[in-house]
Design a protein around this motif. Structure first.
Motif, PDB file in Angstrom:
ATOM      1  N   THR A 109       0.872  -1.189  -0.013  1.00  0.00           N
ATOM      2  CA  THR A 109      -0.041   0.006   0.080  1.00  0.00           C
ATOM      3  C   THR A 109       0.836   1.390  -0.027  1.00  0.00           C
ATOM      4  O   THR A 109       0.278   2.454   0.166  1.00  0.00           O
ATOM      5  CB  THR A 109      -0.966   0.095   1.217  1.00  0.00           C
ATOM      6  OG1 THR A 109       0.022  -0.051   2.475  1.00  0.00           O
ATOM      7  CG2 THR A 109      -1.880  -1.154   1.097  1.00  0.00           C
ATOM      8  N   THR A 110       2.251   1.177  -0.048  1.00  0.00           N
ATOM      9  CA  THR A 110       3.263   2.160  -0.203  1.00  0.00           C
ATOM     10  C   THR A 110       2.885   3.073   1.038  1.00  0.00           C
ATOM     11  O   THR A 110       3.099   4.492   0.982  1.00  0.00           O
ATOM     12  CB  THR A 110       3.053   2.848  -1.573  1.00  0.00           C
ATOM     13  OG1 THR A 110       1.745   3.636  -1.465  1.00  0.00           O
ATOM     14  CG2 THR A 110       3.353   2.120  -2.664  1.00  0.00           C
ATOM     15  N   ILE A 111       2.557   2.673   2.277  1.00  0.00           N
ATOM     16  CA  ILE A 111       2.495   3.389   3.378  1.00  0.00           C
ATOM     17  C   ILE A 111       3.801   4.070   3.993  1.00  0.00           C
ATOM     18  O   ILE A 111       4.079   5.216   4.217  1.00  0.00           O
ATOM     19  CB  ILE A 111       1.684   2.710   4.442  1.00  0.00           C
ATOM     20  CG1 ILE A 111       0.213   2.517   4.050  1.00  0.00           C
ATOM     21  CG2 ILE A 111       1.692   3.501   5.783  1.00  0.00           C
ATOM     22  CD1 ILE A 111      -0.555   1.598   5.155  1.00  0.00           C
ATOM     23  N   GLY A 112       4.824   2.971   4.185  1.00  0.00           N
ATOM     24  CA  GLY A 112       6.001   3.225   4.541  1.00  0.00           C
ATOM     25  C   GLY A 112       6.008   4.233   5.573  1.00  0.00           C
ATOM     26  O   GLY A 112       6.466   5.503   5.888  1.00  0.00           O
ATOM     27  N   TYR A 113       5.854   3.577   6.988  1.00  0.00           N
ATOM     28  CA  TYR A 113       5.923   4.222   8.343  1.00  0.00           C
ATOM     29  C   TYR A 113       7.379   4.436   8.719  1.00  0.00           C
ATOM     30  O   TYR A 113       7.546   5.397   9.491  1.00  0.00           O
ATOM     31  CB  TYR A 113       5.319   3.472   9.441  1.00  0.00           C
ATOM     32  CG  TYR A 113       3.607   3.570   9.422  1.00  0.00           C
ATOM     33  CD1 TYR A 113       3.098   4.579   9.256  1.00  0.00           C
ATOM     34  CD2 TYR A 113       3.066   2.346   9.207  1.00  0.00           C
ATOM     35  CE1 TYR A 113       1.603   4.708   9.048  1.00  0.00           C
ATOM     36  CE2 TYR A 113       1.721   2.145   9.074  1.00  0.00           C
ATOM     37  CZ  TYR A 113       1.075   3.255   9.020  1.00  0.00           C
ATOM     38  OH  TYR A 113      -0.589   3.354   8.931  1.00  0.00           O
ATOM     39  N   GLY A 114       8.334   3.811   7.972  1.00  0.00           N
ATOM     40  CA  GLY A 114       9.646   3.894   8.505  1.00  0.00           C
ATOM     41  C   GLY A 114      10.138   3.091   9.556  1.00  0.00           C
ATOM     42  O   GLY A 114      11.400   3.111   9.662  1.00  0.00           O
ATOM     43  N   GLY A 115       9.425   2.378  10.282  1.00  0.00           N
ATOM     44  CA  GLY A 115       9.828   1.455  11.314  1.00  0.00           C
ATOM     45  C   GLY A 115      10.427   0.115  10.855  1.00  0.00           C
ATOM     46  O   GLY A 115      11.284  -0.374  11.252  1.00  0.00           O
ATOM     47  N   ARG A 116      10.077  -0.444   9.557  1.00  0.00           N
ATOM     48  CA  ARG A 116      10.497  -1.529   8.932  1.00  0.00           C
ATOM     49  C   ARG A 116      10.926  -1.251   7.520  1.00  0.00           C
ATOM     50  O   ARG A 116      10.282  -0.682   6.781  1.00  0.00           O
ATOM     51  CB  ARG A 116       9.297  -2.815   8.952  1.00  0.00           C
ATOM     52  CG  ARG A 116       9.078  -3.303  10.353  1.00  0.00           C
ATOM     53  CD  ARG A 116       7.732  -4.092  10.130  1.00  0.00           C
ATOM     54  NE  ARG A 116       6.850  -3.242  10.317  1.00  0.00           N
ATOM     55  CZ  ARG A 116       6.033  -2.985  11.582  1.00  0.00           C
ATOM     56  NH1 ARG A 116       6.735  -3.290  12.658  1.00  0.00           N
ATOM     57  NH2 ARG A 116       5.042  -2.093  11.616  1.00  0.00           N
ATOM     58  N   ALA A 117      12.246  -1.855   7.037  1.00  0.00           N
ATOM     59  CA  ALA A 117      12.616  -1.567   5.888  1.00  0.00           C
ATOM     60  C   ALA A 117      13.678  -2.316   5.707  1.00  0.00           C
ATOM     61  O   ALA A 117      14.296  -3.012   6.316  1.00  0.00           O
ATOM     62  CB  ALA A 117      13.161   0.110   5.670  1.00  0.00           C
ATOM     63  N   LEU A 118      13.951  -2.683   4.302  1.00  0.00           N
ATOM     64  CA  LEU A 118      15.127  -3.592   3.634  1.00  0.00           C
ATOM     65  C   LEU A 118      16.320  -2.899   4.013  1.00  0.00           C
ATOM     66  O   LEU A 118      16.606  -1.499   4.116  1.00  0.00           O
ATOM     67  CB  LEU A 118      14.891  -3.691   2.193  1.00  0.00           C
ATOM     68  CG  LEU A 118      13.525  -4.371   1.839  1.00  0.00           C
ATOM     69  CD1 LEU A 118      13.666  -4.351   0.223  1.00  0.00           C
ATOM     70  CD2 LEU A 118      13.483  -5.829   2.553  1.00  0.00           C
ATOM     71  N   THR A 119      17.463  -3.829   4.214  1.00  0.00           N
ATOM     72  CA  THR A 119      18.675  -3.544   4.605  1.00  0.00           C
ATOM     73  C   THR A 119      19.675  -3.042   3.438  1.00  0.00           C
ATOM     74  O   THR A 119      20.466  -2.477   3.086  1.00  0.00           O
ATOM     75  CB  THR A 119      19.308  -4.043   5.521  1.00  0.00           C
ATOM     76  OG1 THR A 119      19.598  -5.547   5.091  1.00  0.00           O
ATOM     77  CG2 THR A 119      18.430  -4.028   7.157  1.00  0.00           C
ATOM     78  N   GLY A 120      19.027  -3.783   2.062  1.00  0.00           N
ATOM     79  CA  GLY A 120      19.867  -3.914   0.982  1.00  0.00           C
ATOM     80  C   GLY A 120      20.974  -4.917   0.890  1.00  0.00           C
ATOM     81  O   GLY A 120      21.660  -5.117   0.008  1.00  0.00           O
TER      82      GLY A 120
END
Length: 361
Positions: A109-120
């Protein structure tokens, strides 16, 4: 009982739905509905569309959450796993199935709260997030298309076109005619409107073959013609009962005993959406009034506008009408036969009151 029978045997209901049932369809034919999935989704009921809407999104979120959970578990990122110092996580703050589901929802849903993300640091996560984003876009487009298509279906426009509840048979310009009324409830026009009818009845051929739902064309027209109707106000359409009409042999006494169904169609193109639509209704013999005419419904106000009184749209009033189509012809024949008689010069015409007033002997 008769009313129940009429409702049961009516092929087309008053609101235009077809009362027909298909049986013994082969399995391969059922598969054709799956192949034509777009039409199937557009024609299913709203409750199933809403169920499909909820299931497609929640199902995709849950399936991808399992994949994110599997990646986190394979990399040793979960809380119950013993992570060593210097451990590099594939996804930040994804340490269980619940957080994996939240990350899947936020990603699609492209919310992107910023608490969870890929490290790459994991190539598989990059590929998976691309796949989930593309599938999410596809689901969004598909569901929006289905909902928009259902909202803009032409049959919704047909709901604002109505027919009179009954048809009438009376004299019009010296000819016996069957009349119906149709009205467009919107001020936007139906372009290229055409109206026609089909008489459905059971017939028997000279060879003894019984044809169920045999169709006979019925032509309807207005005074200006039958094609490209100027549908700005309610119209009264009529079918002339002449020798070519299937109603030619009917009379006021035999009409209620008949077994047929008159289906009336109105085709047109909506002016605002340019979508073609068709409106249908039907009349059975008990809904055709012999010797009645519709009440007028159009008047002009003091301000110069035309006013339509829909309270009289389906109301009718009794008028003088021949008992049957051949009534005038029989009367004319009898009148001609009387004129061909031989006059008796000895016959004296006297009034009845003269006889009563004459003296008795």
């Amino acid at each position: 009982f008769s009313g129940h029978r009429n409702r049961k045997t009516r092929l087309v209901t008053k609101d235009g739905r077809c009362n027909i049932e298909f049986g013994n369809i082969e399995y391969s034919n059922h598969f054709a509905f799956v192949v034509d999935f777009w039409t199937t989704f557009v024609e299913i009921r709203w409750r199933f569309v809403l169920l499909l809407f909820v299931a497609s999104f929640t199902g995709s979120w849950f399936i991808f959450s399992l994949l994110w959970y599997w990646i986190a578990k394979s990399n040793g990122d979960l809380t119950e796993q013993n992570r060593t110092d210097g451990h590099v996580q594939c996804i930040d703050n994804v340490n269980g199935l619940t957080t994996a589901f939240l990350y899947s929802l936020e990603t699609q849903t492209t919310i992107g709260y910023g608490g969870r993300a890929l490290t790459g640091h994991c190539a598989g996560t990059v590929a998976l997030i691309i796949i989930q984003s593309l599938i999410g876009v596809f689901i969004n487009c598909f569901m929006c298309g289905v909902i928009l298509a259902k909202i803009s279906l032409p049959k919704k426009r047909a709901k604002t076109v109505t027919f009179s509840n009954t048809a009438v048979i009376c004299l019009k310009k010296g000819s016996l005619c069957l009349l119906i009324r149709v009205a467009n409830l919107r001020k936007t026009l139906l372009i290229g409107s055409q109206i026609y009818g089909k008489l459905l009845r059971t017939t028997t051929t000279p060879d003894g073959e019984t044809i169920i739902l045999d169709q006979v064309d019925i032509d309807f027209m207005v005074d200006a013609g039958k094609d490209n109707l100027f549908f700005v106000c309610p119209l009264t359409l009529y079918h002339v009962i002449n020798r070519s009409s299937p109603f030619y042999e009917l009379s006021a006494d035999t009409l209620p005993q008949q077994d047929f169904e008159l289906v009336v169609f109105l085709d047109g193109t909506a002016e605002s959406t340019s979508s073609a639509c068709q409106v249908r209704t039907s009349y059975i013999p008990q809904e055709i009034q012999w010797g009645y005419s519709f009440l007028p419904i159009i008047s002009r106000t003091k301000t110069g506008k035309y006013r339509v009184d829909f309270s009289n749209f389906s109301r009718s009033v009794r008028v003088t009408t021949p008992h049957c189509r051949n009534h005038n012809r029989h009367n004319q024949q009898n009148h001609n036969h009387w004129k061909l008689g031989i006059d008796n010069p000895g016959f004296q015409v006297i009034d009845i009151h003269d006889i009563q007033n004459s003296p008795t002997v």
